[in-house]
Write a protein that holds these residues in place. Structure first.
Motif, PDB file in Angstrom:
ATOM      1  N   GLY A  67       0.805  -1.213   0.000  1.00 32.41           N
ATOM      2  CA  GLY A  67       0.000   0.000   0.000  1.00 32.41           C
ATOM      3  C   GLY A  67       0.835   1.259   0.000  1.00 32.41           C
ATOM      4  N   ASN A  68       1.896   1.290   0.816  1.00 31.83           N
ATOM      5  CA  ASN A  68       2.732   2.482   0.879  1.00 31.83           C
ATOM      6  C   ASN A  68       3.547   2.689  -0.395  1.00 31.83           C
ATOM      7  OD1 ASN A  68       2.093   3.590   3.450  1.00 31.83           O
ATOM      8  ND2 ASN A  68       3.285   2.000   4.447  1.00 31.83           N
ATOM      9  N   SER A  69       4.015   1.601  -1.002  1.00 34.16           N
ATOM     10  CA  SER A  69       4.783   1.755  -2.236  1.00 34.16           C
ATOM     11  C   SER A  69       3.901   2.291  -3.360  1.00 34.16           C
ATOM     12  CB  SER A  69       5.429   0.427  -2.644  1.00 34.16           C
ATOM     13  OG  SER A  69       4.466  -0.561  -2.962  1.00 34.16           O
ATOM     14  N   LEU A  70       2.659   1.845  -3.415  1.00 37.76           N
ATOM     15  CA  LEU A  70       1.736   2.344  -4.436  1.00 37.76           C
ATOM     16  C   LEU A  70       1.418   3.819  -4.235  1.00 37.76           C
ATOM     17  CD1 LEU A  70      -0.813  -0.574  -4.967  1.00 37.76           C
ATOM     18  CD2 LEU A  70       0.538   0.554  -6.759  1.00 37.76           C
ATOM     19  N   LEU A  71       1.231   4.247  -2.995  1.00 39.77           N
ATOM     20  CA  LEU A  71       0.965   5.661  -2.730  1.00 39.77           C
ATOM     21  C   LEU A  71       2.065   6.532  -3.314  1.00 39.77           C
ATOM     22  CD1 LEU A  71      -0.223   5.828   1.006  1.00 39.77           C
ATOM     23  CD2 LEU A  71      -1.597   6.297  -1.025  1.00 39.77           C
ATOM     24  N   LYS A  72       3.315   6.164  -3.059  1.00 37.34           N
ATOM     25  CA  LYS A  72       4.443   6.968  -3.508  1.00 37.34           C
ATOM     26  C   LYS A  72       4.588   6.941  -5.024  1.00 37.34           C
ATOM     27  CE  LYS A  72       7.062   4.771  -0.457  1.00 37.34           C
ATOM     28  NZ  LYS A  72       8.230   4.343   0.371  1.00 37.34           N
ATOM     29  N   ALA A  73       4.400   5.771  -5.636  1.00 33.18           N
ATOM     30  CA  ALA A  73       4.550   5.675  -7.089  1.00 33.18           C
ATOM     31  C   ALA A  73       3.444   6.422  -7.814  1.00 33.18           C
ATOM     32  CB  ALA A  73       4.574   4.206  -7.512  1.00 33.18           C
ATOM     33  N   ARG A  74       2.225   6.331  -7.319  1.00 37.53           N
ATOM     34  CA  ARG A  74       1.112   7.049  -7.945  1.00 37.53           C
ATOM     35  C   ARG A  74       1.354   8.549  -7.926  1.00 37.53           C
ATOM     36  NH1 ARG A  74      -3.336   3.557  -4.589  1.00 37.53           N
ATOM     37  NH2 ARG A  74      -3.601   1.822  -6.084  1.00 37.53           N
ATOM     38  N   ALA A  86       8.478   3.001  -6.921  1.00 40.72           N
ATOM     39  CA  ALA A  86       8.664   3.287  -5.499  1.00 40.72           C
ATOM     40  C   ALA A  86       8.721   1.960  -4.767  1.00 40.72           C
ATOM     41  CB  ALA A  86       7.520   4.141  -4.954  1.00 40.72           C
ATOM     42  N   ASP A  87       9.443   1.942  -3.681  1.00 47.18           N
ATOM     43  CA  ASP A  87       9.460   0.726  -2.887  1.00 47.18           C
ATOM     44  C   ASP A  87       9.167   1.060  -1.429  1.00 47.18           C
ATOM     45  OD1 ASP A  87      12.321   1.656  -2.241  1.00 47.18           O
ATOM     46  OD2 ASP A  87      12.187  -0.203  -1.086  1.00 47.18           O
ATOM     47  N   ASP A  88       8.623   0.101  -0.760  1.00 50.35           N
ATOM     48  CA  ASP A  88       8.510   0.173   0.691  1.00 50.35           C
ATOM     49  C   ASP A  88       9.061  -1.143   1.198  1.00 50.35           C
ATOM     50  OD1 ASP A  88       7.806   1.760   2.940  1.00 50.35           O
ATOM     51  OD2 ASP A  88       6.147   0.406   3.348  1.00 50.35           O
ATOM     52  N   SER A  89       9.996  -1.053   2.079  1.00 51.09           N
ATOM     53  CA  SER A  89      10.669  -2.264   2.516  1.00 51.09           C
ATOM     54  C   SER A  89      11.002  -2.174   3.987  1.00 51.09           C
ATOM     55  CB  SER A  89      11.943  -2.500   1.690  1.00 51.09           C
ATOM     56  OG  SER A  89      12.785  -1.365   1.731  1.00 51.09           O
ATOM     57  N   GLY A  90      11.309  -3.320   4.553  1.00 53.13           N
ATOM     58  CA  GLY A  90      11.629  -3.325   5.965  1.00 53.13           C
ATOM     59  C   GLY A  90      12.080  -4.695   6.424  1.00 53.13           C
ATOM     60  N   LEU A  91      12.378  -4.758   7.698  1.00 55.68           N
ATOM     61  CA  LEU A  91      12.878  -5.964   8.319  1.00 55.68           C
ATOM     62  C   LEU A  91      11.787  -6.594   9.172  1.00 55.68           C
ATOM     63  CD1 LEU A  91      15.440  -7.718   8.953  1.00 55.68           C
ATOM     64  CD2 LEU A  91      15.763  -6.225  10.945  1.00 55.68           C
ATOM     65  N   PHE A 137      14.257  -9.654   5.224  1.00 67.31           N
ATOM     66  CA  PHE A 137      13.978  -8.361   4.625  1.00 67.31           C
ATOM     67  C   PHE A 137      12.872  -8.554   3.594  1.00 67.31           C
ATOM     68  CE2 PHE A 137      18.377  -6.886   5.767  1.00 67.31           C
ATOM     69  CZ  PHE A 137      17.990  -5.722   6.420  1.00 67.31           C
ATOM     70  N   VAL A 138      11.926  -7.642   3.568  1.00 61.73           N
ATOM     71  CA  VAL A 138      10.797  -7.697   2.641  1.00 61.73           C
ATOM     72  C   VAL A 138      10.740  -6.393   1.861  1.00 61.73           C
ATOM     73  CG1 VAL A 138       8.295  -7.966   2.410  1.00 61.73           C
ATOM     74  CG2 VAL A 138       9.506  -9.151   4.255  1.00 61.73           C
ATOM     75  N   CYS A 139      10.492  -6.498   0.554  1.00 60.33           N
ATOM     76  CA  CYS A 139      10.360  -5.303  -0.280  1.00 60.33           C
ATOM     77  C   CYS A 139       9.147  -5.446  -1.188  1.00 60.33           C
ATOM     78  CB  CYS A 139      11.609  -5.104  -1.147  1.00 60.33           C
ATOM     79  SG  CYS A 139      11.459  -3.748  -2.346  1.00 60.33           S
ATOM     80  N   ALA A 140       8.349  -4.405  -1.237  1.00 63.69           N
ATOM     81  CA  ALA A 140       7.280  -4.290  -2.231  1.00 63.69           C
ATOM     82  C   ALA A 140       7.660  -3.138  -3.143  1.00 63.69           C
ATOM     83  CB  ALA A 140       5.934  -4.023  -1.567  1.00 63.69           C
ATOM     84  N   ALA A 141       7.861  -3.430  -4.426  1.00 60.44           N
ATOM     85  CA  ALA A 141       8.220  -2.410  -5.408  1.00 60.44           C
ATOM     86  C   ALA A 141       7.025  -2.177  -6.321  1.00 60.44           C
ATOM     87  CB  ALA A 141       9.433  -2.840  -6.220  1.00 60.44           C
TER      88      ALA A 141
END
Length: 216
Positions: A67-74, A86-91, A137-141
């Motif tokens: 959801g956060n990666s889509l917000l930034k890319a849009r 855009a990516d949102d990633s974390g541990l 580590f997880v990333c949604a691009a």
């Protein structure tokens, strides 16, 4: 094009084709390397970051990486007229129930303070034995095109957390993270080595295939 759009796009460099909705220079270099390898004829200089470009502020109020990666890319695609990534990633730490997760960059309370975030994580794990220090580590691009096309690709890098920092490369929690099958931390790997196995490398490579298709 509206007057607002003209203002927003005036500072986009001539020739730019893809924008990474991030000010993080290390993420930009990572994406440039991956896209240059995946898209024949694409000059890395045609892939820019949002640093120095007037983009609307985005409140990352979603509760998932996707959801956060889509917000930034849009937002970036709408403001610039470029293909936006855009990516949102974390541990995600097993014994912390998947935390810090989407709060990884501000786990200590100060956004982007890698040293404080690592210190807090080390303190929270304390004397937890190696067999219980599993993490990933997880990333949604997300890729968003001006025509409304939207794609989200995910990548993971599985491993465990070390008891102290090793290496000065990478960023974030990399010096504390030992990927499965490796004898060196993510902070000790060369950029190309990390790209090959990292969560972001996997997600960006998947997105790169869609970029190649959209750029023709």
């Amino acid at each position: 094009m509206s007057a607002a759009d003209s203002t927003a796009r005036a500072d986009v460099p001539t020739g730019a084709r893809v924008i990474l909705a991030s000010h993080n220079a290390k993420k930009l270099r990572e994406l440039q390397r991956i896209l240059a390898a995946a898209v024949p004829g694409l000059d890395p200089e045609q892939v820019i970051s949002s640093a120095g470009i007037s983009l609307p502020d985005v409140v990352e109020d979603q509760v998932t990486f996707d959801g956060n990666s889509l917000l930034k890319a849009r937002s970036a695609a709408k403001a610039t007229g470029l293909l936006a990534v855009a990516d949102d990633s974390g541990l995600a730490v097993d014994v912390l129930g998947g935390a810090p997760g989407i709060f990884s960059a501000r786990w200590s309370g100060r956004h982007g303070d890698d040293e404080a975030n690592n210190d807090l994580l080390l303190a929270q794990l304390g004397d937890i034995a190696d067999e219980h220090r599993g993490a990933r580590f997880v990333c949604a691009a997300a890729l968003v095109a001006p025509d409304g096309t939207e794609v989200v690709e995910r990548g993971e890098m599985v491993g465990r957390l070390l008891h102290e920092r090793h290496g000065e490369g990478g960023f974030g929690y990399d010096p504390l993270f030992l990927p499965d099958g490796q004898t060196r931390s993510a902070g000790e790997l060369a950029p190309e080595e990390k790209d090959a196995i990292s969560h972001r490398g996997k997600a960006f490579r998947a997105v790169a295939q869609h970029v190649a298709r959209l750029l023709g």
